[in-house]
Motif scaffolding. Structure first.
Motif, PDB file in Angstrom:
ATOM      1  N   LEU B  99    -118.712  23.874 -19.177  1.00 55.45           N
ATOM      2  CA  LEU B  99    -117.487  23.093 -19.245  1.00 55.45           C
ATOM      3  C   LEU B  99    -117.537  22.110 -20.413  1.00 55.45           C
ATOM      4  O   LEU B  99    -116.531  21.816 -21.044  1.00 55.45           O
ATOM      5  CB  LEU B  99    -117.296  22.345 -17.915  1.00 55.45           C
ATOM      6  N   GLU B 101    -118.503  22.466 -23.301  1.00 57.50           N
ATOM      7  CA  GLU B 101    -118.141  23.032 -24.610  1.00 57.50           C
ATOM      8  C   GLU B 101    -116.641  22.970 -24.857  1.00 57.50           C
ATOM      9  O   GLU B 101    -116.192  23.138 -25.986  1.00 57.50           O
ATOM     10  CB  GLU B 101    -118.609  24.495 -24.706  1.00 57.50           C
ATOM     11  N   ASN B 102    -115.879  22.796 -23.791  1.00 58.22           N
ATOM     12  CA  ASN B 102    -114.423  22.867 -23.919  1.00 58.22           C
ATOM     13  C   ASN B 102    -113.692  21.584 -23.595  1.00 58.22           C
ATOM     14  O   ASN B 102    -112.487  21.505 -23.790  1.00 58.22           O
ATOM     15  CB  ASN B 102    -113.868  23.918 -22.938  1.00 58.22           C
ATOM     16  N   THR B 103    -114.393  20.622 -23.025  1.00 58.16           N
ATOM     17  CA  THR B 103    -113.678  19.449 -22.521  1.00 58.16           C
ATOM     18  C   THR B 103    -114.379  18.157 -22.937  1.00 58.16           C
ATOM     19  O   THR B 103    -115.600  18.117 -23.061  1.00 58.16           O
ATOM     20  CB  THR B 103    -113.640  19.473 -20.977  1.00 58.16           C
TER      21      THR B 103
END
Lengths: 246, 229
Positions: B99, B101-103
């Motif tokens: 998570l 890596e995206n948030t």
């Protein structure tokens, strides 16, 4: 290329499931992740073992059937791609790759990497349609729609309903999916008839299916194979408020 | 009434409550920090004490205080309900879940930052609000501030709480506009700039107070009387 695969194996809905390890050799770097699974399955079938079950159909990123969480990312590493578009060259040679099904209460695992996504269908039945007179093909220019509006609606319509948004979301929220569907129709004249009821009913169904609440982490937008913007979630919120207060 | 209940029980309804109460709490923070800058007037707290006296007796302010308390409770309760529901929606945890890596970090830790802020508020109200409002003997709020912040540990606790507040607002402020459907391409840059006031400038403004009184304040005559170094 050679890989070690750790794949979730689960016999059926009621089975507890576990990870199984497989070694796979001489995979072309240009093979897609699904083709790599085909090769693995061929080997398993030859040995008399049960092949790994996974969803797939078009294999060109437009049907929304495939979907695997690969190394902790929905549809694997990379942006704007479905699992079928993921190439093995995206991984390091000799890497260990972990493949799991979408994890969300409203997406129960049917077998191995296949999940039941009919909860999305039920949300669509609740309001993802328009009332229209069927029959002859209407004149393409009969209803004028400004280009930017048509573009915005088209961006929302790009949603293939794969469920990566739910899989990536820490809350298993379906707001990007519902947002895209509500947006697409709310933007166009054809969607005006059920505009109010659509927003309310689809949100109600989404809640009833057990999807979580959006906490605006925007992991969905990052993992969406169609790169659908969270601006559509804002529009869904707006549509919901509009329907409630008018 | 039935539709009101349906509104609050829906996922978006609960979040609208969170965003409206959250934004109201933000306006309070802006007022609070502005008023607290009177601590720096170098008049042994005369203006600050007059300001708190006005705030605690003005009928309008007292009414808003009730709205504020209700907002805080509403924000906390709906936050906990949303958080519990979200935990139940995941069937099983992923073996590998990237998570991060995206948030952004702030979006993932709102429950932690929120809980710490709640804990801080209990201590904060106990230190300043309870003795000045409900205490039997009259105390100068300014002296309370000087006394409390002259303890470096107490000041450090404040600064840590403000870092948590900053992270909470880094996510929460723009998140409120997204939930209210007011965020789109046209306004998102304006909102990002407006958010800087809340997640950076206001926490910095608050932090300047414990830092000043713990490390730079030269005790004035009033503080000396109380035995503060």
């Amino acid at each position: 290329m050679n890989f070690t695969l750790k794949i979730w194996r689960q016999k059926n809905k009621n089975d507890k499931g576990r990870f199984a390890s497989y070694e796979i050799r001489d995979v072309s770097p240009d093979a897609s992740f699904l083709e790599m699974l085909d090769i693995l399955n061929e080997g398993l079938a030859k040995k008399g073992e049960e092949p790994v079950a996974f969803d797939h159909d078009c294999r060109e990123g437009i049907c929304g059937s495939c979907g695997i969480v690969i190394d902790g990312r929905a549809h694997g590493p990379g942006r704007g791609i479905a699992t079928c578009e993921l190439r093995m060259r995206s991984f390091r040679d000799g890497a260990t790759i972990v493949a799991e099904p979408w994890r969300a209460k409203p997406f129960p695992v049917i077998k191995d990497l296949v999940v039941d996504r009919t909860s999305f269908d039920r949300i669509m039945y609740a309001g993802g349609y328009i009332s229209t007179k069927t029959g002859g093909v209407p004149d393409g220019n009969a209803i004028p729609i400004p280009k930017p509006v048509a573009e915005e609606a088209m961006d929302a319509a790009a949603c293939i309903g794969c469920g990566a948004c739910v899989a990536a979301c820490p809350n298993s929220s379906a707001m990007l999916f519902v947002g895209a569907k509500v947006s697409q129709l709310a933007l166009l004249p054809q969607g005006q008839v059920e505009r109010k009821e659509r927003a309310l009913r689809m949100v109600e169904q989404m809640d009833a299916e057990g999807f979580g609440n959006c906490s605006n982490t925007f992991a969905c937008e990052a993992e969406c194979p169609k790169e659908i913007s969270v601006a559509h979630i804002a529009r869904l919120n707006r549509e919901f408020i509009r329907a409630k207060v008018t | 009434m039935k539709s009101l209940f349906a509104f609050f029980s829906s996922s978006i309804g609960k979040k609208i409550v969170m965003s409206l109460t959250g934004l109201f709490l933000c306006t309070f923070l802006a007022e609070h920090v502005a008023g607290n800058f009177l601590l720096f007037m170098n008049d042994n707290g005369a203006m600050y004490d007059a300001y708190t006296e006005f705030m605690s007796h003005n009928i309008v302010i007292r009414t808003i205080e009730i709205v504020l308390a209700v907002s805080l409770v509403g924000h906390s309760i709906s936050g906990v309900i949303v958080w519990l529901k979200n935990r139940r929606s995941r069937s099983e945890n992923y073996k590998v879940y990237k998570l991060q890596e995206n948030t952004p970090l702030a979006s993932r830790i709102t429950m932690i930052t929120g809980s710490f802020i709640f804990l801080f508020l209990v201590v904060h109200l106990r230190t300043f609000f309870v003795p000045t409002r409900f205490g039997t003997e009259a105390v100068s709020p300014y002296t309370l501030v000087v006394q409390s912040f002259s303890n470096e540990w107490y000041s450090a606790f404040y600064i840590v709480a403000l870092i948590f507040l900053s992270y909470h607002l880094r996510h929460g402020f723009q998140s409120a506009f997204q939930t209210l459907g007011l965020k789109n391409k046209k306004y998102s840059r304006l909102l990002d700039w407006l958010a800087v006031i809340f997640w950076l400038l206001i926490p910095l403004g608050f932090a300047s107070m414990p830092i000043y009184f713990a490390f730079f304040y030269k005790a004035g005559p009033a503080a000396l009387v109380l035995g503060v170094q």
